[in-house]
Write a protein that holds these residues in place. Structure first.
Motif, PDB file in Angstrom:
ATOM      1  N   GLY A   1       0.850  -1.323  -0.182  1.00 31.16           N
ATOM      2  CA  GLY A   1      -0.041  -0.103   0.251  1.00 31.16           C
ATOM      3  C   GLY A   1       0.962   1.278  -0.359  1.00 31.16           C
ATOM      4  O   GLY A   1      -0.084   2.553  -0.144  1.00 31.16           O
ATOM      5  N   THR A   2       1.927   0.667  -0.158  1.00 29.90           N
ATOM      6  CA  THR A   2       2.792   2.562  -0.308  1.00 29.90           C
ATOM      7  C   THR A   2       3.793   1.725  -1.890  1.00 29.90           C
ATOM      8  O   THR A   2       4.630   1.005  -2.133  1.00 29.90           O
ATOM      9  CB  THR A   2       3.819   2.491   1.400  1.00 29.90           C
ATOM     10  OG1 THR A   2       4.939   1.706   1.603  1.00 29.90           O
ATOM     11  CG2 THR A   2       2.558   2.589   2.109  1.00 29.90           C
TER      12      THR A   2
ATOM     13  N   SER B   1      13.814   1.258  -1.921  1.00 29.06           N
ATOM     14  CA  SER B   1      12.874   1.650  -0.408  1.00 29.06           C
ATOM     15  C   SER B   1      11.915   1.864  -0.591  1.00 29.06           C
ATOM     16  O   SER B   1      11.205   1.418  -1.620  1.00 29.06           O
ATOM     17  CB  SER B   1      14.002   3.507  -0.917  1.00 29.06           C
ATOM     18  OG  SER B   1      12.996   4.104  -0.412  1.00 29.06           O
ATOM     19  N   CYS B   2      11.498   1.347   0.564  1.00 28.11           N
ATOM     20  CA  CYS B   2      10.474   1.459   0.584  1.00 28.11           C
ATOM     21  C   CYS B   2       9.221   1.444   1.611  1.00 28.11           C
ATOM     22  O   CYS B   2      10.076   2.366   2.908  1.00 28.11           O
ATOM     23  CB  CYS B   2       9.948  -0.711   0.234  1.00 28.11           C
ATOM     24  SG  CYS B   2      10.682  -1.173   1.427  1.00 28.11           S
ATOM     25  N   TYR B   3       8.351   1.718   1.779  1.00 23.69           N
ATOM     26  CA  TYR B   3       7.036   1.941   3.066  1.00 23.69           C
ATOM     27  C   TYR B   3       7.914   4.132   3.777  1.00 23.69           C
ATOM     28  O   TYR B   3       9.014   4.406   4.592  1.00 23.69           O
ATOM     29  CB  TYR B   3       8.045   1.500   4.579  1.00 23.69           C
ATOM     30  CG  TYR B   3       7.334   0.301   4.351  1.00 23.69           C
ATOM     31  CD1 TYR B   3       5.405   0.530   4.232  1.00 23.69           C
ATOM     32  CD2 TYR B   3       7.579  -0.391   4.275  1.00 23.69           C
ATOM     33  CE1 TYR B   3       4.720  -0.984   4.705  1.00 23.69           C
ATOM     34  CE2 TYR B   3       6.752  -1.968   4.349  1.00 23.69           C
ATOM     35  CZ  TYR B   3       5.063  -1.976   4.123  1.00 23.69           C
ATOM     36  OH  TYR B   3       4.587  -3.140   4.436  1.00 23.69           O
ATOM     37  N   GLY B   4       7.934   4.804   1.819  1.00 25.14           N
ATOM     38  CA  GLY B   4       8.585   5.924   2.068  1.00 25.14           C
ATOM     39  C   GLY B   4       9.897   6.324   2.967  1.00 25.14           C
ATOM     40  O   GLY B   4      10.125   7.081   3.806  1.00 25.14           O
TER      41      GLY B   4
ATOM     42  N   HIS C   1       3.320  -6.430   8.630  1.00 22.45           N
ATOM     43  CA  HIS C   1       3.216  -5.421   7.559  1.00 22.45           C
ATOM     44  C   HIS C   1       3.580  -6.628   5.973  1.00 22.45           C
ATOM     45  O   HIS C   1       3.866  -5.626   4.890  1.00 22.45           O
ATOM     46  CB  HIS C   1       4.782  -4.369   7.000  1.00 22.45           C
ATOM     47  CG  HIS C   1       4.115  -3.601   8.675  1.00 22.45           C
ATOM     48  ND1 HIS C   1       2.796  -2.799   8.136  1.00 22.45           N
ATOM     49  CD2 HIS C   1       4.460  -3.332  10.045  1.00 22.45           C
ATOM     50  CE1 HIS C   1       2.984  -2.599  10.018  1.00 22.45           C
ATOM     51  NE2 HIS C   1       3.807  -2.392   9.934  1.00 22.45           N
ATOM     52  N   TYR C   2       4.083  -7.564   5.905  1.00 22.72           N
ATOM     53  CA  TYR C   2       4.757  -8.565   4.751  1.00 22.72           C
ATOM     54  C   TYR C   2       3.677  -9.764   4.558  1.00 22.72           C
ATOM     55  O   TYR C   2       2.755  -9.842   3.877  1.00 22.72           O
ATOM     56  CB  TYR C   2       6.401  -8.485   4.853  1.00 22.72           C
ATOM     57  CG  TYR C   2       7.339  -7.474   4.215  1.00 22.72           C
ATOM     58  CD1 TYR C   2       7.699  -7.177   3.136  1.00 22.72           C
ATOM     59  CD2 TYR C   2       7.326  -6.418   5.078  1.00 22.72           C
ATOM     60  CE1 TYR C   2       8.357  -6.592   2.619  1.00 22.72           C
ATOM     61  CE2 TYR C   2       7.964  -4.963   4.676  1.00 22.72           C
ATOM     62  CZ  TYR C   2       8.390  -5.559   2.953  1.00 22.72           C
ATOM     63  OH  TYR C   2       9.301  -5.084   2.576  1.00 22.72           O
ATOM     64  N   TRP C   3       3.773 -10.630   5.649  1.00 20.56           N
ATOM     65  CA  TRP C   3       3.072 -11.481   4.930  1.00 20.56           C
ATOM     66  C   TRP C   3       1.503 -11.916   5.192  1.00 20.56           C
ATOM     67  O   TRP C   3       1.099 -12.495   4.654  1.00 20.56           O
ATOM     68  CB  TRP C   3       3.732 -12.462   6.345  1.00 20.56           C
ATOM     69  CG  TRP C   3       5.113 -12.732   6.458  1.00 20.56           C
ATOM     70  CD1 TRP C   3       5.768 -13.027   7.957  1.00 20.56           C
ATOM     71  CD2 TRP C   3       6.517 -12.197   6.410  1.00 20.56           C
ATOM     72  NE1 TRP C   3       7.003 -12.733   8.188  1.00 20.56           N
ATOM     73  CE2 TRP C   3       7.237 -12.794   6.578  1.00 20.56           C
ATOM     74  CE3 TRP C   3       6.285 -12.438   4.800  1.00 20.56           C
ATOM     75  CZ2 TRP C   3       8.677 -12.574   6.326  1.00 20.56           C
ATOM     76  CZ3 TRP C   3       7.156 -11.865   3.871  1.00 20.56           C
ATOM     77  CH2 TRP C   3       8.762 -11.995   5.094  1.00 20.56           C
TER      78      TRP C   3
END
Length: 132
Positions: free
Chosen positions: A35-36, A49-52, A121-123
């Motif tokens: 969702g990001t 880079s993830c999650y902002g 946040h992943y699985w």
């Protein structure tokens, strides 16, 4: 650096190994389940880079459908400090994958948050994306 810990988790996902690999290494697919927005250079030595920007790192090993190894860091960790994250994928019959995950070198004071964070946040969202 204070002491470090290792996170070890495994999860069954309702998708074939190459699809799970793709969800983790393709920026559009990664963004779909998290969702990001994600920026991922899908080559060895490529940065991500993830999650902002909360998570950043470098791809160390990429074996499509089999494994991803990354130097991985979280915002707030000591400058220049990285843990090593390994995702291993094994076919588990009927289009399923057993994902075995390790993260070596997690600062002890961040262990609990990161351990629950991978699940939350992943699985969980990965399973949901593959069920849809």
């Amino acid at each position: 650096m204070s002491t470090t810990k290792t996170i070890r988790q495994s999860v069954m996902l309702p998708a074939a190994p190459n699809r799970v690999y793709g969800a983790l290494i393709d920026p559009k697919k990664h963004a779909r389940f998290t969702g990001t927005k994600a920026k991922i250079d899908g080559k060895i030595g490529g940065r991500f880079s993830c999650y902002g920007g909360y998570i950043t790192g470098v791809n160390l090993e990429l074996d499509p459908g089999k494994a991803i190894v990354q130097a991985w860091r979280s915002k707030g960790w000591p400058k220049g400090y990285y843990s090593i994250v390994t995702f291993k994928f094994a076919g588990a019959g009927r289009g399923k994958t057993k994902l075995t995950f390790t993260q070596v070198g997690v600062p002890a004071d961040d262990y609990r948050a990161k351990s629950s964070g991978w699940k939350q946040h992943y699985w969980v969202p990965l399973k949901a994306m593959f069920r849809d």
